[in-house]
Write an enzyme that holds these catalytic residues in place. Sequence first.
Site, PDB file in Angstrom:
ATOM      1  N   HIS A  14     -13.588  39.663  -6.875  1.00 21.19           N
ATOM      2  CA  HIS A  14     -13.662  38.565  -7.968  1.00 21.19           C
ATOM      3  C   HIS A  14     -12.342  38.198  -8.441  1.00 21.19           C
ATOM      4  O   HIS A  14     -11.413  39.361  -8.603  1.00 21.19           O
ATOM      5  CB  HIS A  14     -14.453  38.692  -9.081  1.00 21.19           C
ATOM      6  CG  HIS A  14     -14.941  37.235  -9.594  1.00 21.19           C
ATOM      7  ND1 HIS A  14     -14.212  36.798 -10.770  1.00 21.19           N
ATOM      8  CD2 HIS A  14     -15.840  36.409  -9.478  1.00 21.19           C
ATOM      9  CE1 HIS A  14     -14.592  35.882 -11.197  1.00 21.19           C
ATOM     10  NE2 HIS A  14     -15.639  35.460 -10.159  1.00 21.19           N
TER      11      HIS A  14
ATOM     12  N   ASP B 279     -22.807  36.825  -6.384  1.00 23.61           N
ATOM     13  CA  ASP B 279     -23.534  36.392  -5.116  1.00 23.61           C
ATOM     14  C   ASP B 279     -24.097  37.420  -4.470  1.00 23.61           C
ATOM     15  O   ASP B 279     -24.758  37.263  -3.571  1.00 23.61           O
ATOM     16  CB  ASP B 279     -22.506  35.665  -4.584  1.00 23.61           C
ATOM     17  CG  ASP B 279     -22.405  34.293  -5.162  1.00 23.61           C
ATOM     18  OD1 ASP B 279     -23.206  33.531  -5.783  1.00 23.61           O
ATOM     19  OD2 ASP B 279     -21.166  33.854  -5.146  1.00 23.61           O
TER      20      ASP B 279
HETATM   21  N1  ACO Z   1     -13.648  42.596   1.356  1.00 22.65           N
HETATM   22  C1  ACO Z   1     -12.495  43.260   1.656  1.00 22.65           C
HETATM   23  N2  ACO Z   1     -11.344  43.161   1.216  1.00 22.65           N
HETATM   24  C2  ACO Z   1     -11.515  42.259   0.037  1.00 22.65           C
HETATM   25  C3  ACO Z   1     -12.430  41.527  -0.335  1.00 22.65           C
HETATM   26  C4  ACO Z   1     -13.690  41.808   0.149  1.00 22.65           C
HETATM   27  N3  ACO Z   1     -14.802  41.042  -0.059  1.00 22.65           N
HETATM   28  N4  ACO Z   1     -11.856  40.926  -1.379  1.00 22.65           N
HETATM   29  C5  ACO Z   1     -10.746  40.892  -1.441  1.00 22.65           C
HETATM   30  N5  ACO Z   1     -10.272  41.977  -0.678  1.00 22.65           N
HETATM   31  C6  ACO Z   1      -8.892  42.296  -0.203  1.00 22.65           C
HETATM   32  C7  ACO Z   1      -7.845  41.372   0.199  1.00 22.65           C
HETATM   33  O1  ACO Z   1      -8.080  41.284   1.368  1.00 22.65           O
HETATM   34  C8  ACO Z   1      -6.628  41.853  -0.566  1.00 22.65           C
HETATM   35  O2  ACO Z   1      -6.268  42.803   0.052  1.00 22.65           O
HETATM   36  P1  ACO Z   1      -4.468  42.957  -0.032  1.00 22.65           P
HETATM   37  O3  ACO Z   1      -4.087  43.364  -1.306  1.00 22.65           O
HETATM   38  O4  ACO Z   1      -4.417  44.150   1.203  1.00 22.65           O
HETATM   39  O5  ACO Z   1      -3.949  41.765   0.664  1.00 22.65           O
HETATM   40  C9  ACO Z   1      -7.060  42.299  -1.980  1.00 22.65           C
HETATM   41  O6  ACO Z   1      -8.656  42.651  -1.754  1.00 22.65           O
HETATM   42  C10 ACO Z   1      -7.165  41.314  -3.160  1.00 22.65           C
HETATM   43  O7  ACO Z   1      -7.869  40.180  -2.411  1.00 22.65           O
HETATM   44  P2  ACO Z   1      -7.423  38.573  -3.042  1.00 22.65           P
HETATM   45  O8  ACO Z   1      -8.175  37.737  -2.008  1.00 22.65           O
HETATM   46  O9  ACO Z   1      -5.980  38.426  -3.000  1.00 22.65           O
HETATM   47  O10 ACO Z   1      -8.194  38.492  -4.426  1.00 22.65           O
HETATM   48  P3  ACO Z   1      -8.428  37.214  -5.040  1.00 22.65           P
HETATM   49  O11 ACO Z   1      -8.734  37.267  -6.504  1.00 22.65           O
HETATM   50  O12 ACO Z   1      -7.405  36.178  -4.556  1.00 22.65           O
HETATM   51  O13 ACO Z   1      -9.854  36.664  -4.167  1.00 22.65           O
HETATM   52  C11 ACO Z   1     -12.087  36.543  -3.834  1.00 22.65           C
HETATM   53  C12 ACO Z   1     -11.067  36.646  -4.674  1.00 22.65           C
HETATM   54  C13 ACO Z   1     -11.875  35.033  -3.245  1.00 22.65           C
HETATM   55  C14 ACO Z   1     -13.408  36.269  -4.616  1.00 22.65           C
HETATM   56  C15 ACO Z   1     -12.063  37.557  -2.716  1.00 22.65           C
HETATM   57  O14 ACO Z   1     -12.474  38.839  -3.436  1.00 22.65           O
HETATM   58  C16 ACO Z   1     -13.330  37.265  -1.831  1.00 22.65           C
HETATM   59  O15 ACO Z   1     -12.917  36.515  -0.570  1.00 22.65           O
HETATM   60  N6  ACO Z   1     -14.403  37.824  -1.768  1.00 22.65           N
HETATM   61  C17 ACO Z   1     -15.524  37.476  -0.889  1.00 22.65           C
HETATM   62  C18 ACO Z   1     -16.020  36.024  -1.096  1.00 22.65           C
HETATM   63  C19 ACO Z   1     -16.920  36.247  -2.258  1.00 22.65           C
HETATM   64  O16 ACO Z   1     -17.864  37.115  -2.522  1.00 22.65           O
HETATM   65  N7  ACO Z   1     -16.801  35.107  -3.025  1.00 22.65           N
HETATM   66  C20 ACO Z   1     -17.622  34.977  -4.311  1.00 22.65           C
HETATM   67  C21 ACO Z   1     -16.977  35.021  -5.594  1.00 22.65           C
HETATM   68  S1  ACO Z   1     -17.934  34.892  -6.873  1.00 22.65           S
HETATM   69  C22 ACO Z   1     -17.948  33.013  -7.112  1.00 22.65           C
HETATM   70  O17 ACO Z   1     -17.288  32.216  -6.797  1.00 22.65           O
HETATM   71  C23 ACO Z   1     -19.392  32.508  -7.873  1.00 22.65           C
END
Ligand code: ACO
Length: 430
Positions: free
Chosen positions: A307, A365
């Site tokens: 998140h 979620d």
């Molecule tokens: N699985 C594996 N790796 C992940 C995940 C995941 N679910 N989420 C983040 N990471 C990694 C990224 O690849 C990134 O790695 P890096 O540092 O090596 O580049 C690091 O963790 C940071 O992640 P970001 O995507 O930069 O974090 P951000 O805050 O921008 O994104 C997000 C948050 C979009 C929710 C992301 O965690 C994600 O895509 N999760 C899966 C989708 C999801 O569950 N979304 C629901 C969110 S809750 C809602 O909207 C109600």
Amino acid sequence: MKTNRTATITVDGKSFEFPILAGTHGNDVIDIRTLGAKTGFLTYDAGFLSTASCQSKITYIDGDKGELLYCGYPIEQLAENCNFLEVAYLLRTGELPNREQKFKFENTIKEHTMVHEQLVKFFQGFRRDAHPMAVMVGVVGALSAFYPEAAHFSDPEHRAISFDRLVAKLPTIVAMAYKYSAGQPFMYPRNDLDYTANFMHMMFGTPCESYKPNPVLVRALDVIFTLHADHEQNASTSTVRLAGSSGASPFACVSAGIACLWGPAHGGANEACLQMLEEIGDVSRVGEYIKRAKDKNDSFKLIGFGHRIYKNFDPRATLMGKVCADVLSELGLENDRLFKLAQALEKIALEDDYFIEKKLYPNVDFYSGIVQKALGIPTSMFTCIFALARTVGWTTQWEEMLDDPEYKIGRPRQLYVGAARRDVKPLDQR
Ligand code: ACO
């Protein structure tokens, strides 16, 4: 509020002072609204990682503590003690209703549950296999054609009626989207039922058989609504504010919010999470998928994890885990295959160094899809349920923006990195 502190920004040897503003909780902010005029520089903050786009009194999140407050009240206490409409009243007015206010508000919402009969024809224009969120974007946006007076949003009375209409009609519209996809007749709302029971009646009842709401399941869905009601300046709420900042109809703004929510990185995650669990299929394959999630060269992410704000735990996920257990126990589904798989996945991911290091925890979620599936809601409808609940937050935030004396049309700037100025050559010389 203004503080005595200032921040100094030095550009090319020249220093400029900017006021620091403090909120009730959370990060103080450097007020850089005069930065461009004073220095000729802009800030660059793609994805708004360090930018507060507005002042708000509605929701506060402490991502490190895993705390979510609606108008100061912890989400856990609201989920335990209040129903969704009480929470809606709180978000809009800033205070929880007393008994009389609650009764009046619930009745006001009941007065608006029906939709114009002409809207039925609108549904009929869609293919039966259209994604319900696509239908929702169209139908909710179309409400602006039915209520043109909503454009007079400078009148607080019109804003109040738009709020009541949106909160009351969203369950009807979501249920209609479902019934249309299932090829079943639309069910009219029943005002002898409360908000969430009525929604379940419109979803699961048919003209041949009346629906008897199960109080445990109704309560579970009502808590899901409460958990999704608002979440400060997330992508869809910011979309609603940005759309509303130009003076658009609230129905069109909420439609824009629905469009943004649809994406799998936002509200579409519970649908995507359930699809991912189906794809993994069995506990024995969890390791393989965890490995893929960690692989930089693989675009696969563990949906339902991570998140932008919560870097410790998502309090809504904790509550959702409990709701999930209650619903499965009520339905005798404690050994549900996907629930067991989700629990195994959660356990392994929480112990994995990659997930610990990157502070990736289950988000709201992760379990909400399993609960909704158990309630009989089809996967493609999950994000519509989210949209129904978030409509309260969107409309409240829209109204707060309009009431803000500092309100301006939203207009981000950019760092232009395209071609330098050049001249158009005649066609045969290009
Ligand atoms: N699985 C594996 N790796 C992940 C995940 C995941 N679910 N989420 C983040 N990471 C990694 C990224 O690849 C990134 O790695 P890096 O540092 O090596 O580049 C690091 O963790 C940071 O992640 P970001 O995507 O930069 O974090 P951000 O805050 O921008 O994104 C997000 C948050 C979009 C929710 C992301 O965690 C994600 O895509 N999760 C899966 C989708 C999801 O569950 N979304 C629901 C969110 S809750 C809602 O909207 C109600």
